[in-house]
Design an enzyme around this catalytic site. Structure first.
Site, PDB file in Angstrom:
ATOM      1  N   ARG A  54       0.866  -1.178   0.000  1.00 10.10           N
ATOM      2  CA  ARG A  54       0.000   0.000   0.000  1.00 10.10           C
ATOM      3  C   ARG A  54       0.902   1.227   0.000  1.00 10.10           C
ATOM      4  O   ARG A  54       2.118   1.113   0.087  1.00 10.10           O
ATOM      5  CB  ARG A  54      -1.013   0.020   1.160  1.00 10.10           C
ATOM      6  CG  ARG A  54      -0.708  -0.686   2.406  1.00 10.10           C
ATOM      7  CD  ARG A  54       0.337  -0.040   3.307  1.00 10.10           C
ATOM      8  NE  ARG A  54       0.193   1.394   3.442  1.00 10.10           N
ATOM      9  CZ  ARG A  54       1.170   2.236   3.633  1.00 10.10           C
ATOM     10  NH1 ARG A  54       2.428   1.809   3.723  1.00 10.10           N
ATOM     11  NH2 ARG A  54       0.980   3.517   3.746  1.00 10.10           N
ATOM     12  N   GLY A  55       0.266   2.399  -0.117  1.00 10.55           N
ATOM     13  CA  GLY A  55       1.055   3.626  -0.222  1.00 10.55           C
ATOM     14  C   GLY A  55       1.233   3.968  -1.693  1.00 10.55           C
ATOM     15  O   GLY A  55       1.453   3.078  -2.529  1.00 10.55           O
ATOM     16  N   ALA A  56       1.133   5.276  -1.987  1.00  5.91           N
ATOM     17  CA  ALA A  56       1.041   5.726  -3.389  1.00  5.91           C
ATOM     18  C   ALA A  56       2.158   5.193  -4.292  1.00  5.91           C
ATOM     19  O   ALA A  56       1.903   4.567  -5.327  1.00  5.91           O
ATOM     20  CB  ALA A  56       1.027   7.257  -3.410  1.00  5.91           C
ATOM     21  N   ARG A  98      -7.510   0.038  -6.379  1.00  5.53           N
ATOM     22  CA  ARG A  98      -7.546   1.145  -5.416  1.00  5.53           C
ATOM     23  C   ARG A  98      -7.767   2.436  -6.214  1.00  5.53           C
ATOM     24  O   ARG A  98      -6.923   2.812  -7.012  1.00  5.53           O
ATOM     25  CB  ARG A  98      -6.214   1.251  -4.630  1.00  5.53           C
ATOM     26  CG  ARG A  98      -5.739   0.010  -3.943  1.00  5.53           C
ATOM     27  CD  ARG A  98      -5.983  -0.119  -2.451  1.00  5.53           C
ATOM     28  NE  ARG A  98      -6.280   0.971  -1.596  1.00  5.53           N
ATOM     29  CZ  ARG A  98      -5.466   1.452  -0.646  1.00  5.53           C
ATOM     30  NH1 ARG A  98      -4.255   0.954  -0.486  1.00  5.53           N
ATOM     31  NH2 ARG A  98      -5.855   2.412   0.159  1.00  5.53           N
ATOM     32  N   GLN A 211      -1.776   2.641  10.018  1.00  9.11           N
ATOM     33  CA  GLN A 211      -0.493   2.633   9.289  1.00  9.11           C
ATOM     34  C   GLN A 211       0.581   3.400  10.049  1.00  9.11           C
ATOM     35  O   GLN A 211       1.768   3.124   9.903  1.00  9.11           O
ATOM     36  CB  GLN A 211      -0.665   3.242   7.892  1.00  9.11           C
ATOM     37  CG  GLN A 211      -1.466   2.394   6.913  1.00  9.11           C
ATOM     38  CD  GLN A 211      -2.909   2.788   6.879  1.00  9.11           C
ATOM     39  OE1 GLN A 211      -3.469   3.207   7.896  1.00  9.11           O
ATOM     40  NE2 GLN A 211      -3.555   2.673   5.737  1.00  9.11           N
ATOM     41  N   ASP A 252      -1.652  10.902  -1.742  1.00  8.45           N
ATOM     42  CA  ASP A 252      -1.997   9.848  -2.707  1.00  8.45           C
ATOM     43  C   ASP A 252      -2.332  10.435  -4.070  1.00  8.45           C
ATOM     44  O   ASP A 252      -2.281   9.739  -5.082  1.00  8.45           O
ATOM     45  CB  ASP A 252      -3.172   9.038  -2.159  1.00  8.45           C
ATOM     46  CG  ASP A 252      -2.760   8.361  -0.865  1.00  8.45           C
ATOM     47  OD1 ASP A 252      -2.237   7.249  -0.917  1.00  8.45           O
ATOM     48  OD2 ASP A 252      -2.914   8.990   0.203  1.00  8.45           O
ATOM     49  N   ASN A 262      -5.008  12.872   0.839  1.00  5.54           N
ATOM     50  CA  ASN A 262      -4.168  11.975   1.644  1.00  5.54           C
ATOM     51  C   ASN A 262      -5.057  11.205   2.612  1.00  5.54           C
ATOM     52  O   ASN A 262      -6.285  11.398   2.644  1.00  5.54           O
ATOM     53  CB  ASN A 262      -3.103  12.791   2.400  1.00  5.54           C
ATOM     54  CG  ASN A 262      -1.990  11.930   2.964  1.00  5.54           C
ATOM     55  OD1 ASN A 262      -1.443  11.075   2.262  1.00  5.54           O
ATOM     56  ND2 ASN A 262      -1.652  12.117   4.234  1.00  5.54           N
ATOM     57  N   LYS A 263      -4.454  10.342   3.389  1.00  7.73           N
ATOM     58  CA  LYS A 263      -5.192   9.477   4.320  1.00  7.73           C
ATOM     59  C   LYS A 263      -6.182  10.272   5.158  1.00  7.73           C
ATOM     60  O   LYS A 263      -5.893  11.392   5.580  1.00  7.73           O
ATOM     61  CB  LYS A 263      -4.173   8.746   5.209  1.00  7.73           C
ATOM     62  CG  LYS A 263      -4.734   7.752   6.188  1.00  7.73           C
ATOM     63  CD  LYS A 263      -5.625   6.707   5.570  1.00  7.73           C
ATOM     64  CE  LYS A 263      -4.952   5.879   4.516  1.00  7.73           C
ATOM     65  NZ  LYS A 263      -5.871   4.971   3.796  1.00  7.73           N
TER      66      LYS A 263
HETATM   67  O1  MRU Z   1      -4.442   3.355   2.269  1.00  3.16           O
HETATM   68  P1  MRU Z   1      -2.961   3.477   2.141  1.00  3.16           P
HETATM   69  O2  MRU Z   1      -2.188   2.931   3.272  1.00  3.16           O
HETATM   70  O3  MRU Z   1      -2.470   2.996   0.796  1.00  3.16           O
HETATM   71  O4  MRU Z   1      -2.813   5.035   2.172  1.00  3.16           O
HETATM   72  C1  MRU Z   1      -1.793   5.690   1.601  1.00  3.16           C
HETATM   73  C2  MRU Z   1      -0.981   6.287   2.637  1.00  3.16           C
HETATM   74  O5  MRU Z   1      -0.163   5.613   3.205  1.00  3.16           O
HETATM   75  C3  MRU Z   1      -1.116   7.667   3.008  1.00  3.16           C
HETATM   76  O6  MRU Z   1      -2.230   8.299   2.590  1.00  3.16           O
HETATM   77  C4  MRU Z   1       0.187   8.367   2.725  1.00  3.16           C
HETATM   78  O7  MRU Z   1       0.268   9.443   3.552  1.00  3.16           O
HETATM   79  C5  MRU Z   1       0.347   8.792   1.301  1.00  3.16           C
HETATM   80  S1  MRU Z   1       0.949   7.560   0.316  1.00  3.16           S
HETATM   81  C6  MRU Z   1       2.594   7.931   0.294  1.00  3.16           C
END
Ligand code: MRU
Length: 376
Positions: A54-56, A98, A211, A252, A262-263
């Site tokens: 996960r993560g962008a 996603r 996370q 993201d 973002n999250k």
């Molecule tokens: O749902 P996730 O864990 O894929 O979410 C993404 C993230 O970890 C955050 O939003 C993060 O701050 C940005 S992605 C580098």
């Protein structure tokens, strides 16, 4: 970055086996370090959807490798003239896993552009292989550069504080686990720590999947960076009491006018930072910009995930990872995974090309070569 002293990336091709991609399965962290083998595009789609990765940035790299695996499958099953249709279908499946992080779509489109313009099967495999590696290598290189630029911001704060520790708040995990290496929000932290600048990181736990508590705390600890995990609602209080010098988050998807998705919970941190005159920085590689989108609030698709992620919580009990129910059995839950922070609340963006204000003109000055095309 290091895990128990050994350097790792988050995704790589298995040594001696070009048909197997290996990932760190993040569902088990911080309690277990598990490496998973992925050999088909369907497995990669599941790994992204169910958040083994996960993560962008990492989602983008995983999609790049997913398209490479799709190309191998197409060649092995000698689909000849159906190859392009298979690749396009594979791209659709990956993109649907996603919806919010733009890196995913960007990586699939980048692979498809090269693959569909090549007709010879072996050349197609070479293109897919090289593109997957390039996406991963560029992600790591861009994050490293973000670290170099972000370092100057932390350095300035350190001098201003007469070399007292700089307190930085971060949300979710925009660390090396969210990318291929270094991370976006964490890259300046690692760079500062490595230069001997004293920092301390407030780590938002980041419900529902935690996370921050599980991943950011773990990776900062592996690198020896002082940090404290806090509840998601504690940040405002800490800011009011002078205990936060700056906020650095990842994103993201950031629009061409600087709106930051973002999250979930990031927006509330930005509001609190604004109210307390605390700088709010967003670190991102250019692959996280959506060059075609302007208004983030009305345009960015916000992923809604399974309500059981809110209703339950995961942790270690007697050395076993367990999931327990938090809410009454009968209570429904809503699980919005992301929110949008308007550009006006963002102090600056930290990118691989430098630092700029979160507005269209400043972003364009840094990225004059990026035009709004379907594969930009
Ligand atoms: O749902 P996730 O864990 O894929 O979410 C993404 C993230 O970890 C955050 O939003 C993060 O701050 C940005 S992605 C580098």
């Amino acid at each position: 970055m290091n895990v128990n002293g050994k350097p790792y990336r988050t995704i790589w091709l298995k040594d001696g086996d070009l048909k197997t991609v290996q990932i760190i399965d993040q569902r088990h962290l911080p309690h277990q370090f598990v490496i998973e083998n992925i050999t088909t595009v369907a497995q990669m789609a599941t790994a992204i959807k169910d958040m083994h990765v996960r993560g962008a940035g990492l989602i983008g790299a995983a999609a790049g490798f997913g398209m490479y695996l799709a190309m191998i499958e197409a060649a092995v099953n000698s689909m000849s003239q159906d190859i392009d249709a298979f690749l396009q279908k594979a791209g659709e499946i990956l993109k649907a896993t996603r919806p919010t992080a733009v890196n995913l779509e960007w990586a699939v489109n980048r692979q498809l552009k090269g693959l569909l313009s090549e007709k010879i099967v072996n050349n197609k495999i070479d293109v897919a292989y090289q593109t997957a590696l390039n996406i991963a290598d560029e992600d790591a290189a861009h994050c490293k550069q973000i670290g170099n630029y972000g370092l100057s911001i932390i350095q300035d704060a350190y001098e201003l504080k007469k070399q007292q520790p700089v307190n930085i708040l971060t949300h979710c995990n925009a660390g090396w686990l969210a990318f291929v290496d270094y991370g976006s929000a964490t890259a300046p932290l690692y760079a500062a720590h490595d230069q001997g600048i004293k920092i301390h990181v407030w780590v938002d736990e980041t419900r529902p999947r935690n996370q921050g508590a599980r991943l950011t705390a773990w990776e900062l600890g592996q690198h020896g960076i002082p940090h404290t995990v806090i509840t998601d609602n504690a940040g405002g209080h800490l800011m009011q009491h002078g205990l936060v010098d700056m906020v650095i988050t990842g994103t993201d998807r950031t629009t061409s006018s600087g709106d930051v998705c973002n999250k979930i919970g990031t927006y509330l941190k930005a509001l609190a930072a604004h109210d307390n005159q605390i700088p709010f920085y967003v670190a991102l590689p250019s692959s996280s910009f959506d060059w075609q989108m302007k208004d983030g609030l009305s345009s960015i698709p916000i992923e809604e995930r399974n309500q059981d992620e809110v209703r339950t919580i995961q942790g270690l009990n007697n050395n076993e990872i367990k999931q327990v129910l938090l809410t009454p059995e009968f209570s429904p839950a809503a699980n919005y995974a992301f929110d949008v922070t308007p550009a006006r609340l963002v102090t600056q963006l930290i990118t691989e090309r430098g630092i700029c204000a979160a507005d269209e003109e400043s972003i364009r000055l840094l990225f004059p070569d990026r035009v709004a095309t379907s594969d930009s």
